[in-house]
Design an enzyme around this catalytic site. Structure first.
Site, PDB file in Angstrom:
ATOM      1  N   CYS A   1      -3.754  12.014  -3.209  1.00 25.06           N
ATOM      2  CA  CYS A   1      -2.911  11.954  -2.012  1.00 25.06           C
ATOM      3  C   CYS A   1      -1.666  11.107  -2.246  1.00 25.06           C
ATOM      4  O   CYS A   1      -0.624  11.327  -1.617  1.00 25.06           O
ATOM      5  CB  CYS A   1      -3.693  11.435  -0.815  1.00 25.06           C
ATOM      6  SG  CYS A   1      -4.123   9.686  -0.870  1.00 25.06           S
ATOM      7  N   TYR A   2      -1.745  10.151  -3.178  1.00 28.90           N
ATOM      8  CA  TYR A   2      -0.573   9.315  -3.453  1.00 28.90           C
ATOM      9  C   TYR A   2       0.476  10.053  -4.271  1.00 28.90           C
ATOM     10  O   TYR A   2       1.567   9.527  -4.472  1.00 28.90           O
ATOM     11  CB  TYR A   2      -0.997   8.015  -4.142  1.00 28.90           C
ATOM     12  CG  TYR A   2      -1.857   7.171  -3.242  1.00 28.90           C
ATOM     13  CD1 TYR A   2      -1.327   6.603  -2.090  1.00 28.90           C
ATOM     14  CD2 TYR A   2      -3.210   6.979  -3.509  1.00 28.90           C
ATOM     15  CE1 TYR A   2      -2.119   5.862  -1.236  1.00 28.90           C
ATOM     16  CE2 TYR A   2      -4.007   6.237  -2.658  1.00 28.90           C
ATOM     17  CZ  TYR A   2      -3.456   5.679  -1.514  1.00 28.90           C
ATOM     18  OH  TYR A   2      -4.240   4.948  -0.655  1.00 28.90           O
TER      19      TYR A   2
ATOM     20  N   LYS B   1      -5.902  -0.339  -8.504  1.00 29.64           N
ATOM     21  CA  LYS B   1      -6.838   0.611  -7.901  1.00 29.64           C
ATOM     22  C   LYS B   1      -6.832   1.913  -8.685  1.00 29.64           C
ATOM     23  O   LYS B   1      -6.020   2.121  -9.588  1.00 29.64           O
ATOM     24  CB  LYS B   1      -6.468   0.875  -6.435  1.00 29.64           C
ATOM     25  CG  LYS B   1      -6.585  -0.356  -5.553  1.00 29.64           C
ATOM     26  CD  LYS B   1      -8.012  -0.878  -5.479  1.00 29.64           C
ATOM     27  CE  LYS B   1      -8.119  -2.073  -4.560  1.00 29.64           C
ATOM     28  NZ  LYS B   1      -9.529  -2.574  -4.453  1.00 29.64           N
TER      29      LYS B   1
ATOM     30  N   ASP C   1      -5.308   8.527  -7.171  1.00 34.47           N
ATOM     31  CA  ASP C   1      -5.806   9.365  -6.084  1.00 34.47           C
ATOM     32  C   ASP C   1      -4.735  10.407  -5.798  1.00 34.47           C
ATOM     33  O   ASP C   1      -3.559  10.080  -5.665  1.00 34.47           O
ATOM     34  CB  ASP C   1      -6.059   8.495  -4.851  1.00 34.47           C
ATOM     35  CG  ASP C   1      -6.613   9.267  -3.653  1.00 34.47           C
ATOM     36  OD1 ASP C   1      -6.377  10.485  -3.555  1.00 34.47           O
ATOM     37  OD2 ASP C   1      -7.263   8.640  -2.792  1.00 34.47           O
TER      38      ASP C   1
ATOM     39  N   ASP D   1     -10.478  18.786   0.253  1.00 29.83           N
ATOM     40  CA  ASP D   1     -10.401  18.678   1.712  1.00 29.83           C
ATOM     41  C   ASP D   1      -8.985  18.994   2.144  1.00 29.83           C
ATOM     42  O   ASP D   1      -8.059  19.087   1.325  1.00 29.83           O
ATOM     43  CB  ASP D   1     -10.841  17.291   2.203  1.00 29.83           C
ATOM     44  CG  ASP D   1     -10.016  16.168   1.598  1.00 29.83           C
ATOM     45  OD1 ASP D   1      -8.817  16.061   1.942  1.00 29.83           O
ATOM     46  OD2 ASP D   1     -10.551  15.384   0.783  1.00 29.83           O
TER      47      ASP D   1
ATOM     48  N   HIS E   1       0.848  -1.183   0.000  1.00 31.86           N
ATOM     49  CA  HIS E   1       0.000   0.000   0.000  1.00 31.86           C
ATOM     50  C   HIS E   1       0.888   1.239   0.000  1.00 31.86           C
ATOM     51  O   HIS E   1       1.917   1.284   0.683  1.00 31.86           O
ATOM     52  CB  HIS E   1      -0.899  -0.029   1.243  1.00 31.86           C
ATOM     53  CG  HIS E   1      -1.870   1.097   1.339  1.00 31.86           C
ATOM     54  ND1 HIS E   1      -1.515   2.364   1.762  1.00 31.86           N
ATOM     55  CD2 HIS E   1      -3.199   1.153   1.077  1.00 31.86           C
ATOM     56  CE1 HIS E   1      -2.584   3.143   1.759  1.00 31.86           C
ATOM     57  NE2 HIS E   1      -3.610   2.438   1.348  1.00 31.86           N
TER      58      HIS E   1
ATOM     59  N   ARG F   1      -2.554   1.182  -4.548  1.00 30.93           N
ATOM     60  CA  ARG F   1      -2.443  -0.276  -4.559  1.00 30.93           C
ATOM     61  C   ARG F   1      -2.603  -0.766  -5.987  1.00 30.93           C
ATOM     62  O   ARG F   1      -3.153  -0.068  -6.846  1.00 30.93           O
ATOM     63  CB  ARG F   1      -3.528  -0.906  -3.666  1.00 30.93           C
ATOM     64  CG  ARG F   1      -3.337  -0.694  -2.189  1.00 30.93           C
ATOM     65  CD  ARG F   1      -4.476  -1.313  -1.394  1.00 30.93           C
ATOM     66  NE  ARG F   1      -5.710  -0.549  -1.530  1.00 30.93           N
ATOM     67  CZ  ARG F   1      -6.917  -0.998  -1.202  1.00 30.93           C
ATOM     68  NH1 ARG F   1      -7.060  -2.238  -0.761  1.00 30.93           N
ATOM     69  NH2 ARG F   1      -7.981  -0.243  -1.340  1.00 30.93           N
TER      70      ARG F   1
ATOM     71  N   HIS G   1      -6.173  16.136   1.320  1.00 25.25           N
ATOM     72  CA  HIS G   1      -5.725  16.064  -0.073  1.00 25.25           C
ATOM     73  C   HIS G   1      -5.057  17.367  -0.525  1.00 25.25           C
ATOM     74  O   HIS G   1      -4.214  17.342  -1.425  1.00 25.25           O
ATOM     75  CB  HIS G   1      -6.901  15.720  -0.992  1.00 25.25           C
ATOM     76  CG  HIS G   1      -7.274  14.267  -0.942  1.00 25.25           C
ATOM     77  ND1 HIS G   1      -8.250  13.788  -0.094  1.00 25.25           N
ATOM     78  CD2 HIS G   1      -6.795  13.189  -1.623  1.00 25.25           C
ATOM     79  CE1 HIS G   1      -8.364  12.483  -0.252  1.00 25.25           C
ATOM     80  NE2 HIS G   1      -7.487  12.093  -1.162  1.00 25.25           N
TER      81      HIS G   1
ATOM     82  N   ASP H   1      -8.924  14.417  -4.203  1.00 25.42           N
ATOM     83  CA  ASP H   1      -8.571  13.074  -4.661  1.00 25.42           C
ATOM     84  C   ASP H   1      -8.584  13.026  -6.189  1.00 25.42           C
ATOM     85  O   ASP H   1      -7.571  12.777  -6.846  1.00 25.42           O
ATOM     86  CB  ASP H   1      -9.579  12.099  -4.038  1.00 25.42           C
ATOM     87  CG  ASP H   1      -9.582  10.705  -4.636  1.00 25.42           C
ATOM     88  OD1 ASP H   1      -8.925  10.455  -5.659  1.00 25.42           O
ATOM     89  OD2 ASP H   1     -10.285   9.844  -4.082  1.00 25.42           O
TER      90      ASP H   1
END
Length: 465
Positions: free
Chosen positions: A295-296, A290, A293, A352, A235, A287, A355, A345
């Site tokens: 944040c990654y 998936k 996003d 938010d 992850h 992951r 993020h 995201d």
């Protein structure tokens, strides 16, 4: 990585197609707004952060009552990346609010005043204090709130959470989690509390979290002498925490060349495979298989700086850039910026605080990776030398001394950005403002991180045990 359609629809494949349909890069020649032109809208995001800090958070944030230090950290570090510093009055208010969350019985910090001590909000609280509590030499009578961090109680808390296998619980009777291990080590490094007693066996446990894919799971269990089984799949968030924890440990207690080592080859491959292709605007997923996003952008994109710290043996050597930082900038600038302010995201989700920070941190990592790559190849392969940033790395790491959002936003929009994508032949939009560099070990600006470490090491290095 190209997506292959096997014509067998599932909820996952349907979500993937829907996401790709939204991640369409607009034509900058026909779109008037900065976001649609691929420019970081600094004023818009400063307005978003200012509203949340000065007017209060929306009602939906009541679910994060146990994450109050995190909400402050996400706000303060976002401002730091955007080159804005709070005025002394607001710094004082923030520091008092954070210190009110210190658990005087257990040590450490809780998620709010009177809440139980927990490693994760302890990290967020200490990092927030690193931003707002630095000594001010221009005010002789100023006493830094850093003096009120109870390191003795904090060290006792750390030892009480230590497990026989080298891991740590996140709180009394809480779970074992690599996020907690990272938060503990980061705080120990910032506050000059890293001891052999504290981290004995921790390196072996962190190594045990690495999965067959190359990334890291949330935890590991011992299955025999020097044998570990990771719990769960690789992850992005756990991988960042595990890799940063490993680097922190290696800085204090280096491994011998024949000693304990991570499988860096598998790790590099997994990290690179987490970056999407052109149809996903080169965003990162957390992951395998998936959705991308924002944040990654940091949790995975920030790992490459950590790899550089591990693999760079010669200070004069420039590491190879094995990922696509220019592509990541596209995802953040076109997809992650919300038109009402803040970052998100992915569309059509709302912005938010969480993020907002981790997109900005990922953008910072991408900008400086691009600068490093350009500097190492400018004499041989890059024809457009005029695209080089005018600011040096060292000067851009220092936050501008600004006491108001309005004046800071005006100055930050004038800064030049890193180079435009080398692989794109079409005309590019104007450059986005550059951000402060963030230290990959803490996600603090280097100025804030180094100031706190130096202060506790040189001026307040007395025995805390």
């Amino acid at each position: 990585m190209a997506q292959i359609d096997d014509n067998y629809p599932t909820p996952t494949s349907t979500s993937q197609k829907s996401t790709i349909a939204l991640l369409v890069k607009p034509d900058p020649s026909t779109k008037p707004t900065p976001i649609q032109s691929g420019i970081l809208d600094v004023n818009l995001h400063l307005g978003y952060l200012g509203r949340h800090l000065l007017q209060g958070l929306p009602a939906r944030y009541t679910s994060q009552d146990a994450s109050q230090p995190w909400l402050l950290f996400w706000s303060f570090q976002s401002l730091s990346l955007l080159k804005v510093e709070l005025d002394q009055g607001n710094k004082h208010k923030a520091a008092e609010g954070i210190l009110a969350m210190q658990n005087t019985t257990e040590g450490g910090f809780g998620g709010g005043p009177g809440q139980a001590a927990h490693l994760l909000p302890t990290y967020a609280a200490v990092c927030s204090l690193a931003i707002v509590g630095a000594p001010d030499p221009s005010i002789p009578e100023f006493v830094s709130p850093w003096t009120r961090i109870d390191r003795r109680a904090l060290y006792r808390l750390f030892l009480s959470l230590k497990q026989p296998d080298g891991s740590f619980r996140v709180s009394s009777n809480g779970e074992v989690d690599v996020r907690g291990v990272y938060c503990l080590l980061a705080v120990a490094k910032l506050l000059n509390m890293m001891t052999e007693e504290l981290v004995r066996g921790t390196k072996e446990w962190v190594k045990g979290c690495q999965t067959y894919e190359g990334g890291f799971a949330s935890a590991a269990i011992s299955i025999g002498e020097n044998r570990w089984a990771p719990l769960g799949e690789a992850h992005g968030g756990y991988t960042f925490c595990a890799l940063a924890a490993w680097v922190l440990l290696d800085l204090e207690f280096p491994s011998s060349p024949s000693g304990l080592q991570l499988n860096l080859r598998n790790l590099r491959r997994w990290l690179v495979q987490m970056q999407g292709g052109k149809d996903e605007l080169y965003g990162f997923r957390g992951r395998t298989n998936k959705l991308v996003d924002g944040c990654y952008s940091w949790w995975v994109g920030g790992c490459f700086q950590l790899l550089d710290k591990l693999e760079l043996r010669d200070d004069a050597q420039t590491p190879d850039v094995i990922w696509n930082p220019e592509g990541l900038k596209e995802y953040i600038l076109y997809a992650a910026q919300h038109p009402a302010g803040g970052l998100r995201d992915k569309p059509p989700k709302s912005a938010d605080m969480y993020h907002t920070l981790y997109n900005l941190a990922g953008l910072s990592a991408a900008q400086y990776a691009c600068q490093s790559a350009k500097a190492s190849t400018s004499t041989t392969t890059l024809p457009n030398s005029s695209d080089s940033p005018s600011q040096s790395r060292s000067s851009s790491e220092t936050p501008s001394l600004t006491s108001s959002v309005s004046s800071a936003s005006a100055s930050s929009t004038q800064a030049q950005a890193s180079s435009t994508p080398r692989t794109t032949l079409t005309p590019q939009p104007p450059p986005s403002p550059s951000l402060n560099a963030t230290d990959p070990l803490f996600n603090l600006t280097k100025t804030h991180a180094e100031a706190m470490m130096n202060w506790f090491r040189e001026e307040h290095g007395e025995d805390f045990r």
